[in-house]
Design a protein around this motif. Structure first.
Motif, PDB file in Angstrom:
ATOM      1  N   VAL A   4       0.870  -1.176   0.000  1.00 39.13           N
ATOM      2  CA  VAL A   4       0.000   0.000   0.000  1.00 39.13           C
ATOM      3  C   VAL A   4       0.907   1.227   0.000  1.00 39.13           C
ATOM      4  N   ILE A   5       0.621   2.164  -0.891  1.00 45.10           N
ATOM      5  CA  ILE A   5       1.411   3.381  -1.023  1.00 45.10           C
ATOM      6  C   ILE A   5       0.781   4.510  -0.225  1.00 45.10           C
ATOM      7  N   ASP A   6       1.575   5.177   0.588  1.00 44.74           N
ATOM      8  CA  ASP A   6       1.138   6.401   1.265  1.00 44.74           C
ATOM      9  C   ASP A   6       1.501   7.543   0.316  1.00 44.74           C
ATOM     10  N   THR A   7       0.519   8.043  -0.414  1.00 43.07           N
ATOM     11  CA  THR A   7       0.786   9.062  -1.434  1.00 43.07           C
ATOM     12  C   THR A   7       1.262  10.385  -0.856  1.00 43.07           C
ATOM     13  N   THR A   8       1.061  10.584   0.445  1.00 43.17           N
ATOM     14  CA  THR A   8       1.564  11.820   1.052  1.00 43.17           C
ATOM     15  C   THR A   8       3.076  11.750   1.252  1.00 43.17           C
ATOM     16  N   LYS A   9       3.617  10.536   1.321  1.00 46.91           N
ATOM     17  CA  LYS A   9       5.062  10.347   1.476  1.00 46.91           C
ATOM     18  C   LYS A   9       5.769  10.049   0.156  1.00 46.91           C
ATOM     19  N   CYS A  10       5.050   9.526  -0.818  1.00 46.72           N
ATOM     20  CA  CYS A  10       5.642   9.135  -2.104  1.00 46.72           C
ATOM     21  C   CYS A  10       6.179  10.360  -2.838  1.00 46.72           C
ATOM     22  N   THR A  11       7.448  10.280  -3.246  1.00 46.58           N
ATOM     23  CA  THR A  11       8.081  11.398  -3.954  1.00 46.58           C
ATOM     24  C   THR A  11       8.095  11.197  -5.465  1.00 46.58           C
ATOM     25  N   GLY A  12       7.612  10.038  -5.919  1.00 44.81           N
ATOM     26  CA  GLY A  12       7.585   9.766  -7.352  1.00 44.81           C
ATOM     27  C   GLY A  12       8.936   9.387  -7.925  1.00 44.81           C
ATOM     28  N   CYS A  13       9.821   8.856  -7.100  1.00 41.60           N
ATOM     29  CA  CYS A  13      11.176   8.529  -7.559  1.00 41.60           C
ATOM     30  C   CYS A  13      11.219   7.305  -8.468  1.00 41.60           C
ATOM     31  N   GLU A  14      10.186   6.484  -8.464  1.00 40.56           N
ATOM     32  CA  GLU A  14      10.041   5.282  -9.287  1.00 40.56           C
ATOM     33  C   GLU A  14      10.962   4.132  -8.896  1.00 40.56           C
ATOM     34  N   THR A  15      11.612   4.208  -7.743  1.00 40.10           N
ATOM     35  CA  THR A  15      12.464   3.111  -7.302  1.00 40.10           C
ATOM     36  C   THR A  15      11.651   1.829  -7.160  1.00 40.10           C
ATOM     37  N   CYS A  16      10.482   1.929  -6.580  1.00 44.66           N
ATOM     38  CA  CYS A  16       9.638   0.748  -6.380  1.00 44.66           C
ATOM     39  C   CYS A  16       9.213   0.127  -7.706  1.00 44.66           C
ATOM     40  N   VAL A  17       8.990   0.961  -8.713  1.00 45.36           N
ATOM     41  CA  VAL A  17       8.579   0.473 -10.023  1.00 45.36           C
ATOM     42  C   VAL A  17       9.670  -0.414 -10.607  1.00 45.36           C
ATOM     43  N   SER A  18      10.908   0.050 -10.528  1.00 44.30           N
ATOM     44  CA  SER A  18      12.007  -0.728 -11.102  1.00 44.30           C
ATOM     45  C   SER A  18      12.384  -1.937 -10.260  1.00 44.30           C
ATOM     46  N   GLU A  19      12.114  -1.906  -8.955  1.00 42.52           N
ATOM     47  CA  GLU A  19      12.479  -3.009  -8.059  1.00 42.52           C
ATOM     48  C   GLU A  19      11.424  -4.118  -7.971  1.00 42.52           C
ATOM     49  N   CYS A  20      10.188  -3.824  -8.303  1.00 41.72           N
ATOM     50  CA  CYS A  20       9.114  -4.809  -8.156  1.00 41.72           C
ATOM     51  C   CYS A  20       9.291  -5.988  -9.122  1.00 41.72           C
ATOM     52  N   PRO A  21       9.491  -7.203  -8.592  1.00 38.44           N
ATOM     53  CA  PRO A  21       9.694  -8.362  -9.471  1.00 38.44           C
ATOM     54  C   PRO A  21       8.423  -8.813 -10.188  1.00 38.44           C
ATOM     55  N   ALA A  22       7.270  -8.371  -9.708  1.00 40.91           N
ATOM     56  CA  ALA A  22       5.996  -8.773 -10.302  1.00 40.91           C
ATOM     57  C   ALA A  22       5.427  -7.709 -11.242  1.00 40.91           C
ATOM     58  N   SER A  23       6.134  -6.598 -11.408  1.00 36.29           N
ATOM     59  CA  SER A  23       5.651  -5.481 -12.237  1.00 36.29           C
ATOM     60  C   SER A  23       4.270  -5.018 -11.791  1.00 36.29           C
TER      61      SER A  23
END
Length: 57
Positions: A4-23
């Motif tokens: 679950v993403i806390d959008t108030t803390k998310c900076t949009g760096c996309e690190t999670c996008v590139s690290e997620c093995p399940a896309s």
């Protein structure tokens, strides 16, 4: 459990996008968004997020 993403803390760096093995994470309006049906509960994104904006529920 799914990520679950806390959008108030998310900076949009996309690190999670590139690290997620399940896309399961994409960007929506410069914030991360999790596809709950694709999330495999691996917690890789939780560990990778530099903003601590992701937790598991």
């Amino acid at each position: 459990m799914v990520a679950v993403i806390d959008t108030t803390k998310c900076t949009g760096c996309e690190t999670c996008v590139s690290e997620c093995p399940a896309s399961a994470i994409s960007m929506d309006n410069e914030k991360a968004k999790v596809d709950k049906d694709m999330c495999v509960d691996c917690e890789t994104c939780v560990d990778a997020c530099p903003s601590e904006a992701i937790h598991m529920e």
